[in-house]
Design a protein around this motif. Structure first.
Motif, PDB file in Angstrom:
ATOM      1  N   UNK A 167       0.846  -1.188   0.000  1.00  0.00           N
ATOM      2  CA  UNK A 167       0.000   0.000   0.000  1.00  0.00           C
ATOM      3  C   UNK A 167       0.885   1.243   0.000  1.00  0.00           C
ATOM      4  N   UNK A 168       0.785   2.112  -0.999  1.00  0.00           N
ATOM      5  CA  UNK A 168       1.653   3.300  -1.043  1.00  0.00           C
ATOM      6  C   UNK A 168       1.338   4.323   0.040  1.00  0.00           C
ATOM      7  N   UNK A 171       2.143   1.350   3.727  1.00  0.00           N
ATOM      8  CA  UNK A 171       3.170   0.315   3.726  1.00  0.00           C
ATOM      9  C   UNK A 171       2.691  -1.090   3.980  1.00  0.00           C
ATOM     10  N   UNK A 172       1.393  -1.288   4.209  1.00  0.00           N
ATOM     11  CA  UNK A 172       0.874  -2.624   4.456  1.00  0.00           C
ATOM     12  C   UNK A 172       0.630  -3.360   3.143  1.00  0.00           C
ATOM     13  N   UNK A 173       0.640  -4.684   3.200  1.00  0.00           N
ATOM     14  CA  UNK A 173       0.305  -5.487   2.029  1.00  0.00           C
ATOM     15  C   UNK A 173      -1.186  -5.355   1.754  1.00  0.00           C
ATOM     16  N   UNK A 174      -1.544  -4.937   0.545  1.00  0.00           N
ATOM     17  CA  UNK A 174      -2.971  -4.725   0.304  1.00  0.00           C
ATOM     18  C   UNK A 174      -3.473  -5.271  -1.023  1.00  0.00           C
ATOM     19  N   UNK A 175      -2.610  -5.691  -1.921  1.00  0.00           N
ATOM     20  CA  UNK A 175      -3.053  -6.359  -3.143  1.00  0.00           C
ATOM     21  C   UNK A 175      -2.187  -7.596  -3.350  1.00  0.00           C
ATOM     22  N   UNK A 239      -6.773   4.655  -5.423  1.00  0.00           N
ATOM     23  CA  UNK A 239      -6.313   3.708  -4.404  1.00  0.00           C
ATOM     24  C   UNK A 239      -4.965   3.110  -4.753  1.00  0.00           C
ATOM     25  N   UNK A 240      -4.720   2.832  -6.037  1.00  0.00           N
ATOM     26  CA  UNK A 240      -3.482   2.148  -6.413  1.00  0.00           C
ATOM     27  C   UNK A 240      -2.408   3.114  -6.908  1.00  0.00           C
ATOM     28  N   UNK A 241      -2.799   4.277  -7.424  1.00  0.00           N
ATOM     29  CA  UNK A 241      -1.851   5.292  -7.888  1.00  0.00           C
ATOM     30  C   UNK A 241      -2.288   6.623  -7.298  1.00  0.00           C
ATOM     31  N   UNK A 242      -1.979   6.872  -6.029  1.00  0.00           N
ATOM     32  CA  UNK A 242      -2.582   7.998  -5.309  1.00  0.00           C
ATOM     33  C   UNK A 242      -2.418   9.336  -6.020  1.00  0.00           C
ATOM     34  N   UNK A 503       2.547   7.972   6.767  1.00  0.00           N
ATOM     35  CA  UNK A 503       2.993   6.586   6.944  1.00  0.00           C
ATOM     36  C   UNK A 503       3.411   5.972   5.618  1.00  0.00           C
ATOM     37  N   UNK A 504       3.822   6.809   4.659  1.00  0.00           N
ATOM     38  CA  UNK A 504       4.281   6.318   3.350  1.00  0.00           C
ATOM     39  C   UNK A 504       5.549   5.485   3.560  1.00  0.00           C
TER      40      UNK A 504
END
Length: 605
Positions: A167-168, A171-175, A239-242, A503-504
């Protein structure tokens, strides 16, 4: 004559995307213009909506007495009326398009069949409206699972190999993406091999497919025009490319307008050919726009809908069979769009789609041997592919894009706003972003830099008008800035600091919008020029100034640059414009007081 078909839409998207629907409304520039009218809605299925029902029959008491058949030899119904009745009866039946299927109703609920997503947590960007029914939500779920590694030969394929996307924003795994491995490319190679070099259609073969794609474009454009559908894609892009919602929505709207432009007969008009008389009776030369056949398209992360959609549709319109690879970080957007296209009539076997890493895709290109490849991305990868494919490739790679402000100072507020948009919209992650600003000294006393600084300070992470940089770390951007500050006379005009309270993850960049001033004569020194003209794919630009007698130095700097993608000459002085335009070269050059470096031709003023 062999048409440059795969690259057909390249010029349309060669300047990436910035719409007039930007992060903020621009100040007024020049004469007030009438507000832009909303685009008229497409007629249902290009004018094929259901016909109105015939009038209801009158009550029995009101009906006239039936005529005695014996009194006249035949009915007195007028022939034209009988034809009209038959026509109305026919129109009440389900009509069929040239796709051989009933007209879709274009209901947003149709999106429920367009996804294979298992779990999705949008973390503040939840999908809204009827489109949300496409997602199996989980209150405890924290990831989105793409079960299929791609679509090949008309079927979605599964894989046991997975890759996590971080997750940009936190930092969590999201996909969790299923990716094709090097040992699994055989179906994709075989699929491309089924397409001959003369394509799936061409002017002399299956021309009805041109009309079919006109119908597909009409239906897809109508779907993207639905508020719930456009909102679905805009928030998925975010969501994927903020990027800001306005920027994400503008990407959807530009894509929708492109599809509108190729409705109906426009696809076959795109294949218009020519004939030249010969030099004796019975001789003539005919030139046709011919497909390449099997082709490949590789697209980056920064515009996950517009770039792949425009490029793949351009290839399909002309009869090619493309295999499409989108950066896995954002491929969910195009996967959803592909399912929508299937629902609008796109034959599933007409194109392949896969998720993979770069090494696997490179192996696929070498084994499948596509007749042309269209690549949008970094210059390093572009140069490798050009060598590996022996030149059978069209490239849109790096862009170090300059803007020259002429000596005629005017519309300062508007120019400052455009400079802010060009340099920092989408956090500067556009190949057409403003990289260097050559400012005439007349602008120094106009307050332009102060206005640009104030505009840049309005950008904040909360609304994603500034956000994560997905290909350059904070440390790399800071190091580049510090190297520039070692040049004599250079200074930070604004920015130059990391973003705060975020939190990036460290694998991404987080920098405030930054401008560094470097004197023009120092830029041209051989030891400095390569450093100053290094493209930073983030919210970073170099600013310098020149006087009337230094215009030659500005043009020398432009001539020495290599990545000539876009440029802008901001002036209404015709002699100045002619001098600069006549002595410079770029893929796209914008000229005039409203000139900018960003803005796809789909969205010109």
């Amino acid at each position: 004559m062999r048409g440059r078909t795969v690259a057909l839409t390249r010029r349309i998207c060669s300047t990436a995307l910035v719409s007039d629907l930007l992060d903020s409304a621009p100040p007024a520039c020049g004469r007030a213009s009438a507000p832009r009218a909303a685009p008229p809605a497409l007629l249902r299925c290009a004018g094929r909506g259901p016909a109105p029902l015939p009038p209801a029959a009158p009550p029995a008491a009101a009906r006239p007495a039936a005529r005695n058949p014996a009194s006249r030899g035949r009915s007195q119904v007028h022939p034209a009326t009988a034809i009209q009745h038959r026509r109305r009866a026919q129109l009440r039946q389900p009509r069929r398009t040239r796709l051989g299927r009933p007209n879709p109703r274009f209901q947003v609920d149709g999106l429920q069949n367009l996804t294979q997503l298992e779990v999705f947590n949008a973390a503040g960007f939840a999908l809204q409206g009827a489109a949300a029914s496409a997602v199996a939500a989980s209150s405890s779920g924290r990831c989105l699972c793409l079960n299929h590694n791609g679509s090949v030969q008309g079927s979605w394929t599964a894989s046991a190999n997975w890759n996590w996307i971080v997750d940009p924003l936190n930092g969590e795994k999201f996909i969790k993406v299923a990716e094709v491995q090097g040992t699994e490319i055989k179906p994709f190679v075989e699929s491309l091999s089924t397409c001959p070099k003369h394509g799936l259609h061409n002017p002399l073969k299956a021309p009805e497919r041109y009309l079919m794609y006109g119908d597909i474009s009409a239906k897809a454009a109508h779907m993207l025009g639905q508020p719930a559908v456009s909102d679905f894609f805009a928030k998925l892009i975010q969501r994927v490319s903020p990027k800001s919602y306005q920027q994400a929505l503008a990407e959807v709207q530009v894509s929708q307008k492109f599809l509108e432009n190729f409705c109906g007969d426009q696809v076959r008009f795109l294949a218009r050919s020519f004939a030249v008389p010969g030099n004796h009776l019975g001789q003539r030369s005919n030139g046709y726009r011919w497909p390449y056949g099997p082709v490949a398209i590789i697209t980056p992360f920064n515009f996950p809908l517009e770039i792949p959609l425009l490029q793949v549709m351009g290839a399909l319109y002309m009869g090619n069979k493309p295999v499409l690879k989108v950066d896995s970080k954002v491929s969910v957007v195009m996967e959803q769009m592909l399912r929508l296209l299937h629902d609008c009539g796109l034959p599933a076997e007409d194109m392949d789609f896969l998720n993979s890493d770069g090494i696997t895709m490179n192996k696929l290109l070498l084994e499948a041997n596509p007749k042309m490849t269209l690549f949008t991305g970094s210059s390093r990868v572009a140069e490798k592919l050009a060598a590996d494919l022996n030149g059978r490739i069209k490239l849109e790679d790096a862009g170090f894009d300059w803007k020259i402000l002429g000596p005629d100072v005017q519309e300062v507020d508007y120019i400052a706003w455009v400079c802010d948009q060009d340099a920092y919209a989408c956090s500067g992650q556009k190949c057409s972003a403003q990289s260097v600003l050559f400012m005439h000294k007349n602008w120094s006393s106009s307050g332009l830099i102060e206005k640009m600084k104030k505009l840049s300070e309005r950008r904040k992470l909360e609304d994603l008008t500034i956000g994560p940089v997905l290909t350059v770390t904070t440390e790399a951007m800071t190091e580049h800035m510090n190297n520039l500050l070692k040049i004599r006379g250079s200074k930070v005009l604004f920015g130059g600091e990391p973003l705060e309270n975020h939190s990036i993850p460290k694998i991404y960049g987080a920098l405030k919008p930054t401008a560094v001033f470097v004197p023009l004569d120092e830029i041209l020194k051989s030891g400095n020029f390569e450093l100053v003209t290094k493209e930073i794919f983030g919210p970073f630009q170099v600013v310098t100034e020149y006087s009337d007698d230094q215009l030659e130095l500005v043009l020398e700097a432009c001539e020495r640059m290599n990545a000539h993608l876009t440029a802008a000459v901001v002036s209404n002085d015709p002699l100045f414009l002619q001098d600069v335009l006549g002595r410079s070269v770029n893929g796209t050059t914008y000229a005039g007081i409203r000139a900018r470096t960003t803005g796809a031709p789909q969205n010109h003023w």
